[in-house]
Design a protein around this motif. Structure first.
Motif, short mmCIF file in Angstrom:
data_model
loop_
_atom_site.label_atom_id
_atom_site.label_comp_id
_atom_site.label_asym_id
_atom_site.label_seq_id
_atom_site.Cartn_x
_atom_site.Cartn_y
_atom_site.Cartn_z
N GLU A 97 0.80 -1.23 0.00
CA GLU A 97 0.00 0.00 0.00
C GLU A 97 0.83 1.28 0.00
OE1 GLU A 97 -3.58 1.93 2.70
OE2 GLU A 97 -2.28 0.41 3.58
N PRO A 148 -2.62 4.98 -7.93
CA PRO A 148 -3.45 3.80 -7.67
C PRO A 148 -4.37 3.50 -8.85
CG PRO A 148 -3.46 5.27 -5.77
CD PRO A 148 -2.79 6.00 -6.90
N PRO A 165 -8.63 -0.34 -5.59
CA PRO A 165 -8.77 -0.14 -4.14
C PRO A 165 -7.67 -0.86 -3.37
CG PRO A 165 -10.26 -1.85 -4.86
CD PRO A 165 -9.61 -1.29 -6.11
N VAL A 166 -7.47 -0.49 -2.12
CA VAL A 166 -6.53 -1.21 -1.26
C VAL A 166 -7.10 -2.60 -1.00
CG1 VAL A 166 -5.47 -1.27 1.02
CG2 VAL A 166 -5.62 0.89 -0.22
N ARG A 224 -1.51 -5.16 3.26
CA ARG A 224 -2.35 -4.28 2.45
C ARG A 224 -1.60 -3.93 1.17
NH1 ARG A 224 -6.59 -1.57 5.07
NH2 ARG A 224 -6.10 0.37 4.00
N SER A 225 -2.23 -4.18 0.03
CA SER A 225 -1.62 -3.93 -1.28
C SER A 225 -2.57 -3.10 -2.13
CB SER A 225 -1.33 -5.25 -1.99
OG SER A 225 -0.43 -6.02 -1.25
N VAL A 226 -2.04 -2.59 -3.23
CA VAL A 226 -2.84 -1.82 -4.17
C VAL A 226 -2.27 -2.00 -5.58
CG1 VAL A 226 -1.49 0.31 -3.86
CG2 VAL A 226 -3.88 0.46 -4.57
#
Length: 176
Positions: free
Chosen positions: A136, A151, A154-155, A163-165
């Protein structure tokens, strides 16, 4: 590189991924992909896989698109705001890592070297943008290195709290 990926993703992160002889690889490690590694004295310090979004290998194309199409159980299908792109000038960046053996005082320099080499390599391959899944907070690091990273979804939170994006990286930006 595949051994360093094994240490990072299977040993350290405890991900369930294909492996053989101490190497990690999957259906996206095909002749269409290219690999970029930062190394010193024969040791891989960091790496990334680049795959054209036009790639095909059986039922698979590239990781983000296949996740969106519901082909990958481990990645949610709603990871992008829009339909996953398929174009010769857009490549996917995946399996990005910095080895845990890299000392903390050198990590930023290794990360910046990897980003520089990834961008240079992608440009040489004809890419004008990259799409990838990153932790993230990685877009902030990318901006610190002077690349345009925004981005693209969404996360995503995994079962273990990571948590990734998904991001888009425009390669027309200047590097530091």
């Amino acid at each position: 590189m595949l051994r360093a990926r094994h240490r990072t993703f299977i040993v350290k992160n405890n991900w369930e991924l294909p492996e053989a002889n101490g190497m990690e690889f999957d259906q996206y490690d095909t002749p269409a992909s290219r690999w970029v590694a930062v190394h010193e004295f024969g040791q891989v310090l960091a790496g990334v896989r680049l795959t054209p979004t036009t790639a095909r290998c059986g039922i698979y194309s590239y990781m983000i698109r296949d996740a969106q199409l519901g082909l990958l159980e481990s990645i949610p299908s709603d990871l992008l705001f829009e339909e996953a792109p398929v174009a010769p000038h857009i490549w996917e960046s995946s399996r990005v890592f910095v080895a845990d053996t890299v000392p903390a005082k050198l990590r930023l320099r290794v990360q910046c070297s990897l980003i520089d080499e990834m961008v240079r390599s992608a440009r040489e391959l004809g890419a004008t943008s990259l799409i990838g899944i990153v932790p993230e907070h990685s877009p902030r690091l990318a901006r610190r290195t002077g690349i345009d990273c925004v981005p693209a979804g969404p996360v995503i939170e995994t079962d273990d709290g990571d948590r990734s994006v998904c991001i888009n990286i425009a390669l027309a930006s200047k590097l530091h």
